[in-house]
Design an enzyme around this catalytic site. Structure first.
Site, PDB file in Angstrom:
ATOM      1  N   GLU A 289     -31.125  -9.309 -33.272  1.00 14.30           N
ATOM      2  CA  GLU A 289     -29.682  -9.061 -33.239  1.00 14.30           C
ATOM      3  C   GLU A 289     -29.029  -9.776 -32.047  1.00 14.30           C
ATOM      4  OE1 GLU A 289     -28.531  -5.179 -35.135  1.00 14.30           O
ATOM      5  OE2 GLU A 289     -27.533  -4.890 -33.225  1.00 14.30           O
ATOM      6  N   HIS A 318     -56.340  -8.713 -40.472  1.00 16.10           N
ATOM      7  CA  HIS A 318     -56.800  -8.647 -41.853  1.00 16.10           C
ATOM      8  C   HIS A 318     -55.636  -8.765 -42.829  1.00 16.10           C
ATOM      9  CE1 HIS A 318     -60.763  -7.417 -40.375  1.00 16.10           C
ATOM     10  NE2 HIS A 318     -60.050  -6.851 -39.411  1.00 16.10           N
ATOM     11  N   LYS A 432     -20.850  -3.681 -41.907  1.00 17.62           N
ATOM     12  CA  LYS A 432     -20.296  -2.331 -41.687  1.00 17.62           C
ATOM     13  C   LYS A 432     -18.896  -2.265 -42.304  1.00 17.62           C
ATOM     14  CE  LYS A 432     -22.535  -0.809 -37.340  1.00 17.62           C
ATOM     15  NZ  LYS A 432     -22.362  -0.310 -35.979  1.00 17.62           N
TER      16      LYS A 432
HETATM   17  O1  PA5 Z   1     -27.724  -2.795 -31.044  1.00 14.47           O
HETATM   18  C1  PA5 Z   1     -26.691  -2.511 -31.615  1.00 14.47           C
HETATM   19  O2  PA5 Z   1     -25.569  -2.662 -31.094  1.00 14.47           O
HETATM   20  C2  PA5 Z   1     -26.730  -1.909 -33.004  1.00 14.47           C
HETATM   21  O3  PA5 Z   1     -28.023  -1.960 -33.525  1.00 14.47           O
HETATM   22  C3  PA5 Z   1     -26.258  -0.468 -32.967  1.00 14.47           C
HETATM   23  O4  PA5 Z   1     -27.096   0.263 -32.110  1.00 14.47           O
HETATM   24  C4  PA5 Z   1     -26.270   0.158 -34.373  1.00 14.47           C
HETATM   25  O5  PA5 Z   1     -25.513  -0.611 -35.247  1.00 14.47           O
HETATM   26  C5  PA5 Z   1     -25.761   1.571 -34.326  1.00 14.47           C
HETATM   27  O6  PA5 Z   1     -24.487   1.594 -33.745  1.00 14.47           O
HETATM   28  P1  PA5 Z   1     -23.879   2.925 -33.163  1.00 14.47           P
HETATM   29  O7  PA5 Z   1     -24.706   3.347 -32.011  1.00 14.47           O
HETATM   30  O8  PA5 Z   1     -22.486   2.574 -32.778  1.00 14.47           O
HETATM   31  O9  PA5 Z   1     -23.913   3.939 -34.267  1.00 14.47           O
END
Ligand code: PA5
Length: 465
Positions: A289, A318, A432
């Site tokens: 990410e 494996h 989202k």
């Molecule tokens: O790393 C990130 O920013 C995302 O993976 C968020 O943690 C994830 O989308 C969840 O978001 P939130 O904590 O606002 O619910």
């Protein structure tokens, strides 16, 4: 308690000219590394908040106080959160709690049973709620934004269920972890007087393991969060050096970057430890990410990023190793080695005359584990595959704290090398927003049009069955 980085198997003298690195390839990046370092160190006072979390005494005190109070009253903790709001806590739980923690009787485990529900698969969520004794269960709803559909949906369900089952007492069964001021869940927490903990606005979800997001579930599970934070602070000292030869974190990022430039666009993380399985999952999200980006810092389209993959030694020897040793030269493999295990398990000398069995007798299981790890490294090196090893002396709260902080800094620094912003996630936001459009959330009407267009473009000839 030092973590070490050995990258001999990335260099030409070990893996050959075609795929190996030269010393000067690395040294050429020293200048850029110094600039990135300066930038990160300056920004830790402003918008990059994860660096400061291990020093936050108030946070530590608040988490400990609340966890102590609730540990005495409950048997189960259910963590509701997804992505960065789940993976850090899970990594710590899997790393530091007994492998069968949830199966142990209360007097044999240090904290509550902990269940992480990140997915909204109804066929996994509903059975859990039906299995747990709700009177003895507390829910930690974690969402930094306070509006992630999965987590909000789970919250709505459990909130309703608790009200129906427990009446007015439902409030005592919910802890909200979210932005200190903004967002829908902060408002609800305030209106309902739920217990709550903050996620600092300058800490991104995937960098939040040392905030209440990771610390509270860890403390509830009985993890020594004081030592965890001490490990992170020690690693912060190590990564305070701008010299890449003194900074294993930066060097690790440099190896990843140089590998990427040489066409190795898959980054395998391969711990030889079941306790690091969820740590690997956490790393995958952090890396993917943070670095998988369409545009660079100048706004040019680059579609950057290396694809992280988890492999567990010896299990994946494996499964995936055949591909790593003989498939395309598109991977760099990071081994995570644990030097000392708590258990050795000697192998009995029974059947010593039976071929293929007898040779094991007299050795220990950890010896076999280590032998297989070494053999895998040699096999990869002999076939010219870039691989390196990050070793920790043993698994303790301190070393897990070190390891988590190491990879946070590595990722932030790699953002500088790849010239992308490692702290945003525009690709995730789009998904989202489309979900909000499908479910009719106010303000997302445009997303609805995109969905209609997508549905129009379904050609029946490409749908079979
Ligand atoms: O790393 C990130 O920013 C995302 O993976 C968020 O943690 C994830 O989308 C969840 O978001 P939130 O904590 O606002 O619910």
């Amino acid at each position: 308690m030092n973590l070490t980085l050995d990258f001999n198997n990335c260099m030409i003298n070990n893996i050959g000219r075609e795929h190996g690195l030269k010393l000067r390839d690395i040294d050429a990046l020293q200048g850029r590394a110094a600039e990135i370092h300066k930038n990160l160190q300056a920004r830790r006072k402003t918008d990059i908040g994860f660096y400061n979390l291990p020093y936050d005494k108030k946070l530590f005190k608040d988490v400990l106080l609340l966890s102590k109070e609730l540990t005495d009253r409950f048997d189960n903790l259910v963590v509701l959160g997804i992505g960065g709001s789940s993976l850090g806590g899970r990594a710590v739980f899997n790393g530091l709690c007994h492998p069968y923690h949830n199966l142990l009787p209360r007097d044999k485990r240090k904290g509550l049973r902990v269940f992480f529900c990140d997915n909204i698969d109804p066929d996994s969520f509903s059975p859990l709620l039906k299995t747990l004794n709700l009177k003895k269960t507390v829910f930690n709803v974690i969402t930094k934004s306070g509006g992630t559909a999965e987590t909000v949906a789970q919250f709505l369900v459990i909130n309703d269920l608790l009200k129906k089952r427990l009446g007015k007492k439902y409030r005592n069964h919910i802890v909200i972890t979210t932005d200190p001021v903004k967002g829908p869940l902060r408002k609800i927490a305030a209106d309902e007087c739920f217990n709550s903990l903050p996620v600092p606005p300058n800490v991104g979800g995937r960098y939040s393991v040392f905030s209440a997001v990771g610390l509270f579930p860890s403390a509830m599970a009985g993890v020594d969060i004081k030592k965890l934070l001490a490990g992170a602070r020690q690693m912060d000292e190590t990564v305070g050096a701008s010299d890449i030869w003194k900074n294993p974190t930066y060097m690790s990022a440099i190896l990843q970057y140089l590998a990427y430039q040489r066409g190795k666009n898959i980054s395998v993380i391969m711990p030889y430890s079941n306790a690091l399985r969820d740590f690997a999952e956490w790393y995958i999200q952090l890396w993917a990410e943070s670095l998988g980006k369409r545009v660079n810092l100048k706004g040019e389209v680059v579609n950057a990023g290396t694809t992280p993959i988890k492999a567990i030694g010896t299990t994946d020897q494996h499964s995936q190793l055949q591909l790593y040793t003989e498939g395309p030269y598109d991977k760099i493999i990071t081994f995570i080695e644990v030097k000392k295990f708590d258990n050795k398990i000697p192998m009995p000398r029974t059947y010593k005359d039976v071929d293929g069995v007898g040779y094991l007798g007299g050795h220990t299981m950890d010896e076999l584990f280590k032998a297989e790890q070494l053999a895998t490294k040699i096999a990869l090196t002999k076939t010219g595959r870039m691989n390196y090893t990050i070793a920790i002396p043993e698994i303790t709260p301190f070393t897990i704290g070190q390891l988590l902080f190491f990879f946070e800094v590595q990722t932030a620094f790699a953002g500088g090398l790849f010239e992308v912003n490692p702290f945003d996630q525009p690709g995730v936001e789009e998904g989202k927003n489309l979900t909000y459009g499908i479910l009719g959330k106010k303000g997302y009407e445009k997303a609805k049009t995109k969905i209609k267009d997508h549905s129009k473009n379904r050609d029946k000839q490409y749908i079979i069955g």
